[in-house]
Design a protein around this motif. Structure first.
Motif, PDB file in Angstrom:
ATOM      1  N   THR A 127      -7.958   2.158  -8.263  1.00 47.29           N
ATOM      2  CA  THR A 127      -8.738   0.881  -7.449  1.00 47.29           C
ATOM      3  C   THR A 127      -7.974   0.360  -6.434  1.00 47.29           C
ATOM      4  O   THR A 127      -8.823  -0.180  -5.353  1.00 47.29           O
ATOM      5  CB  THR A 127      -8.566   0.006  -8.654  1.00 47.29           C
ATOM      6  OG1 THR A 127      -7.145  -0.605  -9.031  1.00 47.29           O
ATOM      7  CG2 THR A 127      -9.515   0.068  -9.748  1.00 47.29           C
ATOM      8  N   HIS A 142      -8.255  -3.703 -10.800  1.00 45.22           N
ATOM      9  CA  HIS A 142      -6.842  -3.658 -10.069  1.00 45.22           C
ATOM     10  C   HIS A 142      -5.819  -4.823 -10.820  1.00 45.22           C
ATOM     11  O   HIS A 142      -4.993  -4.141 -11.316  1.00 45.22           O
ATOM     12  CB  HIS A 142      -6.972  -3.780  -8.685  1.00 45.22           C
ATOM     13  CG  HIS A 142      -5.560  -3.126  -7.903  1.00 45.22           C
ATOM     14  ND1 HIS A 142      -5.148  -1.910  -7.874  1.00 45.22           N
ATOM     15  CD2 HIS A 142      -4.657  -4.139  -7.322  1.00 45.22           C
ATOM     16  CE1 HIS A 142      -4.091  -1.896  -7.301  1.00 45.22           C
ATOM     17  NE2 HIS A 142      -3.956  -3.284  -6.853  1.00 45.22           N
ATOM     18  N   PHE A 165     -15.572   0.158  -0.945  1.00 49.35           N
ATOM     19  CA  PHE A 165     -15.316  -0.727  -2.104  1.00 49.35           C
ATOM     20  C   PHE A 165     -14.737  -2.001  -1.385  1.00 49.35           C
ATOM     21  O   PHE A 165     -14.071  -2.852  -2.132  1.00 49.35           O
ATOM     22  CB  PHE A 165     -14.469  -0.280  -2.922  1.00 49.35           C
ATOM     23  CG  PHE A 165     -15.556   0.758  -3.765  1.00 49.35           C
ATOM     24  CD1 PHE A 165     -16.244   0.460  -4.730  1.00 49.35           C
ATOM     25  CD2 PHE A 165     -15.010   2.170  -3.864  1.00 49.35           C
ATOM     26  CE1 PHE A 165     -16.926   1.434  -5.539  1.00 49.35           C
ATOM     27  CE2 PHE A 165     -15.845   3.213  -4.474  1.00 49.35           C
ATOM     28  CZ  PHE A 165     -16.863   2.817  -5.385  1.00 49.35           C
ATOM     29  N   TRP A 166     -14.690  -1.830   0.057  1.00 47.66           N
ATOM     30  CA  TRP A 166     -14.105  -3.116   0.629  1.00 47.66           C
ATOM     31  C   TRP A 166     -14.666  -4.308   0.286  1.00 47.66           C
ATOM     32  O   TRP A 166     -15.843  -4.625   0.401  1.00 47.66           O
ATOM     33  CB  TRP A 166     -14.014  -2.955   2.120  1.00 47.66           C
ATOM     34  CG  TRP A 166     -13.335  -4.030   2.764  1.00 47.66           C
ATOM     35  CD1 TRP A 166     -13.735  -5.228   3.440  1.00 47.66           C
ATOM     36  CD2 TRP A 166     -11.788  -4.142   3.313  1.00 47.66           C
ATOM     37  NE1 TRP A 166     -12.925  -5.947   4.149  1.00 47.66           N
ATOM     38  CE2 TRP A 166     -11.536  -5.284   3.911  1.00 47.66           C
ATOM     39  CE3 TRP A 166     -10.847  -3.320   2.912  1.00 47.66           C
ATOM     40  CZ2 TRP A 166     -10.541  -5.559   4.384  1.00 47.66           C
ATOM     41  CZ3 TRP A 166      -9.493  -3.801   3.413  1.00 47.66           C
ATOM     42  CH2 TRP A 166      -9.332  -5.051   3.885  1.00 47.66           C
ATOM     43  N   MET A 212      -9.864  -0.241  -2.907  1.00 45.91           N
ATOM     44  CA  MET A 212     -10.061  -1.393  -1.888  1.00 45.91           C
ATOM     45  C   MET A 212      -9.886  -1.151  -0.424  1.00 45.91           C
ATOM     46  O   MET A 212     -10.124  -2.007   0.321  1.00 45.91           O
ATOM     47  CB  MET A 212      -9.126  -2.353  -2.650  1.00 45.91           C
ATOM     48  CG  MET A 212      -9.521  -2.760  -3.914  1.00 45.91           C
ATOM     49  SD  MET A 212      -8.479  -4.461  -4.393  1.00 45.91           S
ATOM     50  CE  MET A 212      -6.841  -3.747  -4.666  1.00 45.91           C
ATOM     51  N   THR A 213      -9.288  -0.133  -0.207  1.00 45.20           N
ATOM     52  CA  THR A 213      -9.025   0.260   1.186  1.00 45.20           C
ATOM     53  C   THR A 213     -10.098   1.057   1.882  1.00 45.20           C
ATOM     54  O   THR A 213     -10.187   1.376   3.156  1.00 45.20           O
ATOM     55  CB  THR A 213      -7.722   1.058   1.438  1.00 45.20           C
ATOM     56  OG1 THR A 213      -7.944   2.358   1.003  1.00 45.20           O
ATOM     57  CG2 THR A 213      -6.555   0.494   0.832  1.00 45.20           C
ATOM     58  N   VAL A 230     -13.565  -4.425  -8.087  1.00 40.41           N
ATOM     59  CA  VAL A 230     -12.531  -3.489  -7.974  1.00 40.41           C
ATOM     60  C   VAL A 230     -11.241  -4.208  -7.992  1.00 40.41           C
ATOM     61  O   VAL A 230     -10.276  -3.904  -8.739  1.00 40.41           O
ATOM     62  CB  VAL A 230     -12.787  -2.700  -6.672  1.00 40.41           C
ATOM     63  CG1 VAL A 230     -11.444  -1.586  -6.312  1.00 40.41           C
ATOM     64  CG2 VAL A 230     -14.191  -1.633  -6.830  1.00 40.41           C
ATOM     65  N   GLU A 231     -11.283  -5.366  -7.339  1.00 41.20           N
ATOM     66  CA  GLU A 231     -10.070  -6.114  -7.389  1.00 41.20           C
ATOM     67  C   GLU A 231      -9.680  -6.552  -8.668  1.00 41.20           C
ATOM     68  O   GLU A 231      -8.510  -6.717  -8.891  1.00 41.20           O
ATOM     69  CB  GLU A 231      -9.980  -7.322  -6.242  1.00 41.20           C
ATOM     70  CG  GLU A 231      -8.862  -8.014  -6.041  1.00 41.20           C
ATOM     71  CD  GLU A 231      -8.913  -8.973  -4.842  1.00 41.20           C
ATOM     72  OE1 GLU A 231      -7.913  -9.838  -4.960  1.00 41.20           O
ATOM     73  OE2 GLU A 231      -9.726  -9.097  -4.172  1.00 41.20           O
ATOM     74  N   GLU A 266       0.691  -1.336  -0.098  1.00 43.84           N
ATOM     75  CA  GLU A 266       0.061   0.021   0.138  1.00 43.84           C
ATOM     76  C   GLU A 266       0.894   1.448   0.066  1.00 43.84           C
ATOM     77  O   GLU A 266       0.567   2.094  -0.764  1.00 43.84           O
ATOM     78  CB  GLU A 266      -0.855  -0.110   1.160  1.00 43.84           C
ATOM     79  CG  GLU A 266      -2.150  -0.933   0.986  1.00 43.84           C
ATOM     80  CD  GLU A 266      -2.896  -1.010   2.237  1.00 43.84           C
ATOM     81  OE1 GLU A 266      -2.973   0.092   3.014  1.00 43.84           O
ATOM     82  OE2 GLU A 266      -3.625  -2.005   2.643  1.00 43.84           O
ATOM     83  N   ASP A 298     -15.655  -7.527  -5.491  1.00 49.18           N
ATOM     84  CA  ASP A 298     -14.616  -8.163  -6.509  1.00 49.18           C
ATOM     85  C   ASP A 298     -14.355  -7.554  -7.648  1.00 49.18           C
ATOM     86  O   ASP A 298     -13.325  -7.769  -8.234  1.00 49.18           O
ATOM     87  CB  ASP A 298     -15.671  -9.355  -6.638  1.00 49.18           C
ATOM     88  CG  ASP A 298     -15.674 -10.509  -5.588  1.00 49.18           C
ATOM     89  OD1 ASP A 298     -14.635 -10.222  -4.630  1.00 49.18           O
ATOM     90  OD2 ASP A 298     -16.515 -11.549  -5.751  1.00 49.18           O
TER      91      ASP A 298
END
Length: 187
Positions: free
Chosen positions: A127, A146, A136-137, A131-132, A142-143, A52, A140
């Motif tokens: 992205t 990414h 959006f945690w 995710m943090t 978003v990941e 990160e 799927d």
């Protein structure tokens, strides 16, 4: 007869004149981005916090490079190397025939690559940040965006390296050296 003329007439080689092309910020940005991207890729699923941190530094570097593309010295500015699709395609076709003109700064294909890499790395950064967040945690999609952007960027990096090799060969010029020293031959 002057000494320089005598050595030239006697067959002595004189190094070609060089010009400063890449300013320190562009060179530091380039190699820092490369190193941090490799680090972030290597730590992606294994070492979250350093991954990160690398991502945030990369995002900051990209932001600074975008600003530098408008206010930096001549060869760092987008207006110096961003060309339209037609000119870029013609340049790539000429390169495939080994008859592309040499450019002191980025050539049209290099300019397109700069934009593509800045865009792709911006998507990775956005992205990664998403995710943090609470919103959006665990999302799927978003990941997936990414990770797809990371692998697309790896493809762009491969094309970038290939382009550097081809242009270096075509114009008998060490472009990797130029990105370290900031200097290229003037003609």
């Amino acid at each position: 007869m002057q000494q320089a003329e005598a050595s030239t007439l006697a067959g002595g080689d004189q190094p070609p004149a060089e010009v400063r092309v890449w300013d320190p910020f562009v060179r530091i940005f380039h190699w820092s981005l490369a190193g941090l991207f490799i680090f972030a890729f290597a730590t992606g699923d294994e070492w979250d916090k350093p991954h990160e941190i690398a991502g945030y530094i990369i995002a900051g570097l990209v932001g600074l490079r975008i600003v530098w593309g408008f206010v930096g010295p001549r060869h760092a500015r987008f207006r110096d190397f961003v060309r339209g699709p037609g000119e870029t395609i013609r340049f790539v076709l000429d390169t495939l025939r080994f008859r592309a003109p040499r450019h002191i700064g980025h050539n049209p294909a290099g300019g397109a690559m700069v934009l593509a890499l800045l865009f792709a790395i911006s998507v990775i950064s956005a992205t990664g940040y998403m995710m943090t967040t609470d919103t959006f945690w665990g999302a799927d999609w978003v990941e997936e965006v990414h990770e797809a952007s990371v692998y697309a960027t790896l493809g762009l990096i491969g094309l970038h390296v290939l382009g550097v090799i081809v242009a270096s060969s075509e114009h008998s010029e060490n472009l990797v050296r130029a990105m370290f020293t900031g200097r290229k031959r003037s003609s």
